[in-house]
Design a protein around this motif. Structure first.
Motif, short mmCIF file in Angstrom:
data_model
loop_
_atom_site.label_atom_id
_atom_site.label_comp_id
_atom_site.label_asym_id
_atom_site.label_seq_id
_atom_site.Cartn_x
_atom_site.Cartn_y
_atom_site.Cartn_z
N PRO A 58 14.82 21.90 -14.66
CA PRO A 58 15.89 21.00 -15.05
C PRO A 58 17.02 21.32 -14.19
O PRO A 58 17.13 22.46 -13.71
N ARG A 59 18.09 20.53 -14.26
CA ARG A 59 19.25 20.78 -13.39
C ARG A 59 19.92 21.88 -13.96
O ARG A 59 20.92 22.34 -13.31
N GLY A 60 19.60 22.13 -15.20
CA GLY A 60 20.75 23.08 -15.91
C GLY A 60 19.86 24.64 -15.77
O GLY A 60 20.23 25.38 -16.57
N GLU A 61 18.88 24.59 -15.00
CA GLU A 61 18.10 25.81 -14.86
C GLU A 61 19.02 27.07 -14.47
O GLU A 61 19.63 26.71 -13.35
N GLU A 62 19.08 28.04 -15.34
CA GLU A 62 19.84 29.10 -14.73
C GLU A 62 19.06 29.98 -13.77
O GLU A 62 17.73 30.20 -13.46
N LEU A 63 19.80 30.25 -12.44
CA LEU A 63 19.27 30.71 -11.28
C LEU A 63 19.36 32.24 -11.38
O LEU A 63 20.20 33.00 -12.08
N ARG A 64 18.61 32.64 -10.53
CA ARG A 64 18.64 34.09 -10.09
C ARG A 64 18.94 34.64 -8.55
O ARG A 64 18.65 33.61 -7.74
N PRO A 65 19.47 35.68 -8.47
CA PRO A 65 19.87 35.83 -6.87
C PRO A 65 18.63 35.67 -6.01
O PRO A 65 17.41 36.05 -6.43
N GLY A 66 19.01 35.17 -4.76
CA GLY A 66 17.73 34.82 -3.90
C GLY A 66 16.94 33.51 -4.19
O GLY A 66 16.05 33.32 -3.28
N ASP A 67 17.14 32.84 -5.30
CA ASP A 67 16.51 31.44 -5.54
C ASP A 67 16.97 30.47 -4.36
O ASP A 67 17.97 30.48 -3.83
N VAL A 68 16.08 29.59 -4.08
CA VAL A 68 16.16 28.56 -3.05
C VAL A 68 15.90 27.30 -3.94
O VAL A 68 14.93 26.89 -4.48
N VAL A 69 16.74 26.28 -3.87
CA VAL A 69 16.96 25.06 -4.98
C VAL A 69 16.84 23.93 -3.97
O VAL A 69 17.46 24.02 -2.89
N THR A 70 15.85 23.16 -4.03
CA THR A 70 15.69 21.80 -3.27
C THR A 70 15.98 20.47 -4.10
O THR A 70 15.56 20.60 -5.28
N ILE A 71 16.93 19.90 -3.50
CA ILE A 71 17.16 18.61 -4.02
C ILE A 71 16.57 17.54 -3.33
O ILE A 71 16.77 17.01 -2.27
N PHE A 72 15.78 16.67 -4.04
CA PHE A 72 14.78 15.56 -3.32
C PHE A 72 15.63 14.39 -3.29
O PHE A 72 16.54 13.91 -4.11
N GLU A 73 15.17 13.73 -2.60
CA GLU A 73 15.46 12.24 -2.24
C GLU A 73 14.74 11.32 -3.19
O GLU A 73 13.57 11.57 -3.42
N ARG A 74 15.51 10.46 -3.91
CA ARG A 74 14.73 9.40 -4.78
C ARG A 74 14.46 8.11 -3.80
O ARG A 74 15.18 7.83 -2.86
N TYR A 75 13.54 7.56 -4.66
CA TYR A 75 13.01 6.37 -3.87
C TYR A 75 13.48 5.02 -4.27
O TYR A 75 13.65 4.00 -3.25
#
Length: 210
Positions: free
Chosen positions: A192-209
């Motif tokens: 979920p977009r509220g996920e708490e991140l950790r150092p070094g994480d790579v987040v990808t935001i996808f394109e919607r159809y």
């Protein structure tokens, strides 16, 4: 609904939801439109990723590129800021290279204190270590300014998106992908977009159809 239309809906593995009293072309087109929409949702980018694994909170360990502040009580020459290099060590005056990668701040403080005592440099030294700069996090895909950003404790995926200028108009805003290295293993999962991140994480935001 004629036989050809029924086959089209059946091919999408969706139930027929047409009321028995529905007549005419408009309801049939609406049903097919709904089926197509649901089918597109099912194959949207990132929708097939497994959920990001939940892991129990653990003590944070240091990695390359992070900066720590070491305080040795009463020893100003040993007190200062040090960066964990690519070899996973920090260079401490009088001690040389000290292994830091994979250690908690408490473990690193104990290592330094033990080294100082074993080398007869200090008796019962008091050492503390705190992190002053974490590994960065990264965001890719449908944000206005993809790239690398400084990590801050408590940062979420949505916080990172905001720092990166927000979603683009094409963005899938309901979930993200998080690529994370945990105990030497790399995993990617939907979060979920509220996920708490950790150092070094790579987040990808996808394109919607749609």
């Amino acid at each position: 609904m004629n036989e050809q239309e029924k086959q089209a809906v059946a091919a999408m593995n969706l139930p027929f939801c047409i009321p028995s009293n529905a007549r005419g072309r408009a309801p049939r087109l609406a049903a097919l439109g709904l089926a197509a929409t649901l089918a597109l949702s099912a194959c949207a980018p990132g929708s097939g990723l497994p959920k990001l694994a939940e892991t129990a909170p653990a003590s944070y360990t240091l990695g390359a590129g992070e900066e720590v502040r070491i305080v040795v009580f009463g020893q100003t020459e040993l007190t200062g800021r040090f960066t964990v290099n690519d070899s996973g060590t920090i260079s401490v005056p009088l001690l040389g290279d000290v292994p830091a990668r994979g250690k908690t701040t408490d473990q690193l403080a104990q290592t330094i204190a033990t080294d100082l005592e074993q080398r007869k440099l200090l008796n019962s030294p008091s050492v503390s270590v705190e992190i002053t700069k974490y590994r960065p996090v990264f965001v890719l895909g449908e944000v206005k300014t993809p790239g690398q950003y400084p990590y801050e404790p408590g940062m979420t995926a949505l916080t990172l998106v905001a720092i990166a200028g927000g979603f683009t108009y094409r963005a899938q805003t309901g979930y993200v992908s998080v690529l994370r290295k945990e105990d030497g293993q790399v995993e990617e999962g939907q979060a979920p977009r509220g996920e708490e991140l950790r150092p070094g994480d790579v987040v990808t935001i996808f394109e919607r159809y749609f």
